[in-house]
Design an enzyme around this catalytic site. Structure first.
Site, short mmCIF file in Angstrom:
data_model
loop_
_atom_site.label_atom_id
_atom_site.label_comp_id
_atom_site.label_asym_id
_atom_site.label_seq_id
_atom_site.Cartn_x
_atom_site.Cartn_y
_atom_site.Cartn_z
N GLY A 30 46.36 39.48 42.18
CA GLY A 30 47.02 40.78 42.37
C GLY A 30 46.59 41.38 43.70
N GLU A 32 44.82 43.98 44.03
CA GLU A 32 43.48 44.57 43.94
C GLU A 32 42.43 43.59 43.47
OE1 GLU A 32 42.64 47.91 44.37
OE2 GLU A 32 44.65 48.28 45.16
N ASP A 174 44.47 52.47 31.98
CA ASP A 174 45.61 51.63 32.35
C ASP A 174 45.99 50.75 31.16
OD1 ASP A 174 47.56 50.38 33.89
OD2 ASP A 174 46.15 49.01 34.88
N1 LIG Z 1 37.93 37.74 30.56
C1 LIG Z 1 39.12 37.15 30.75
N2 LIG Z 1 39.44 36.00 30.12
C2 LIG Z 1 40.64 35.40 30.32
N3 LIG Z 1 41.59 35.88 31.13
C3 LIG Z 1 41.35 37.03 31.79
C4 LIG Z 1 40.11 37.72 31.65
N4 LIG Z 1 40.15 38.83 32.43
C5 LIG Z 1 41.36 38.83 33.02
N5 LIG Z 1 42.10 37.75 32.65
C6 LIG Z 1 43.47 37.43 33.11
O1 LIG Z 1 43.66 37.91 34.44
C7 LIG Z 1 44.69 38.89 34.49
C8 LIG Z 1 44.32 39.97 35.48
O2 LIG Z 1 43.07 40.57 35.12
P1 LIG Z 1 42.85 42.15 35.25
O3 LIG Z 1 43.84 42.84 34.39
O4 LIG Z 1 41.41 42.43 35.00
O5 LIG Z 1 43.17 42.35 36.80
P2 LIG Z 1 44.05 43.47 37.55
O6 LIG Z 1 45.14 43.95 36.69
O7 LIG Z 1 44.41 43.00 38.91
O8 LIG Z 1 42.89 44.51 37.73
P3 LIG Z 1 42.83 45.95 38.38
O9 LIG Z 1 43.96 46.75 37.72
O10 LIG Z 1 41.45 46.40 37.96
O11 LIG Z 1 42.99 45.81 39.85
C9 LIG Z 1 44.84 39.39 33.04
O12 LIG Z 1 46.12 39.89 32.76
C10 LIG Z 1 44.51 38.14 32.23
O13 LIG Z 1 45.64 37.30 32.12
MG LIG Z 2 45.38 44.23 34.63
#
Ligand SMILES: Nc1ncnc2c1ncn2[C@@H]1O[C@H](COP(=O)(O)OP(=O)(O)OP(=O)(O)O)[C@@H](O)[C@H]1O
Ligand SMILES: [Mg+2]
Length: 279
Positions: A30, A32, A174
């Protein structure tokens, strides 16, 4: 008598367990955060590595400070929630790049099997769309009792998880179906179903992504958390919207303070409706 000196700090840091750099599978990129599947301490222990990359357009000192603050905030949150028995992945490690030219920060957490609730609900919507098309029904008319029960059960478990979070005094910030993981109870159930049938909704809800989380004792904050989730269901999975009340049933069951938070939710919904009328 010689005094025992601790080893230099840099030695301690370099010997702290690190995610294995040779074993990284990218799973999400992503703006971020970047997510990788990796292993931790042993090659048979899967772990998730979340990196907050540095932003080249930001001043390096500010950038390092911001990414570090955000990852630390998320790590502290996970640590607190695990301690309180809330359903989140355990924190395994956290660190940041001390070098000013590269402000990346990262954390490693327990790997959650299964996948995001979003994926399962999207499959379910596709399945229903097929049924509706086949039988010439309007949207949502093809939901049989057994399907309804399945989704209601899932929504109730989601409400239970959010109630546990609020009981611990944390607001997610969120709540979407991408940030809720569905972890199957057994390895056999974990087999990825790519078929066109109705997908399984068995399993435990595990909440992830605490990048925007905060501690709060305000009903308003809890109500907004629930409202964001309600809107997420409505916009991403329209067929589930009418079962959202089931989330609130699960929430009530798991959180004593739910009555005032739910009362507040009415106000938040009202404000939301007014805002969308004004445009
Ligand atoms: N502990 C975990 N085990 C397995 N898959 C995970 C885990 N953490 C995250 N993921 C996968 O990675 C994806 C992105 O993670 P996360 O939602 O934490 O990131 P993000 O949305 O970019 O974060 P942020 O909004 O903090 O910038 C999740 O939707 C999931 O599919
Ligand atoms: Mg997320």
């Amino acid at each position: 008598m010689p005094t025992a000196h601790p080893p230099p700090f840099s030695t301690i840091l370099s010997s702290t367990p690190q995610p294995s750099p040779t074993d990284l599978t990218p799973i999400y990129q992503g703006a971020e955060a970047h997510l990788y599947r990796t292993t931790f301490l042993s090659s048979t222990t899967p772990a998730a590595l979340k990196i907050r990359p540095s932003k080249p357009y930001r001043h390096p000192i500010l950038d390092r400070r911001l990414t570090r603050a955000r990852i630390l905030q998320e790590a502290r949150c996970l640590q607190k929630l695990v301690k309180e028995g809330v359903s989140v992945p355990a924190l395994l490690g956290v660190d940041w790049e001390p070098n000013a030219d590269n402000g990346s920060s990262w954390l490693v957490m327990e790997w959650v099997e299964g996948g995001p609730v979003r994926v399962q609900l999207e499959r379910w919507e596709r399945y229903l769309k097929g049924v509706e098309r086949e039988r010439g029904l309007a949207m949502g008319e093809g939901i049989e009792k057994s399907e309804e029960e399945k989704v209601r059960g899932l929504m109730r478990r989601i409400g239970g998880a959010v109630g546990g979070l609020h009981r611990a005094g944390v607001i997610h910030g969120d709540l979407t179906t991408s940030n809720l993981m569905l972890r199957p109870k057994s390895a056999e159930a974990a087999v990825d179903e790519e078929g066109e049938g109705s997908p399984s909704m068995e399993g435990d809800i595990v909440m992830i992504d605490f990048g925007l989380a905060m501690q709060s004792a305000q009903d308003e904050d809890r109500a907004v958390d629930l409202y964001v989730l309600e809107r997420a269901f409505g916009s991403s999975h329209p067929r589930t919207e009418r079962f959202f009340e089931e989330v609130l049933v699960g929430y009530k069951e798991s959180y004593k303070g739910s009555v005032s938070a739910l009362k507040r939710l009415e106000d938040v919904r009202m404000r939301g409706r007014k805002r969308s009328m004004i445009g």
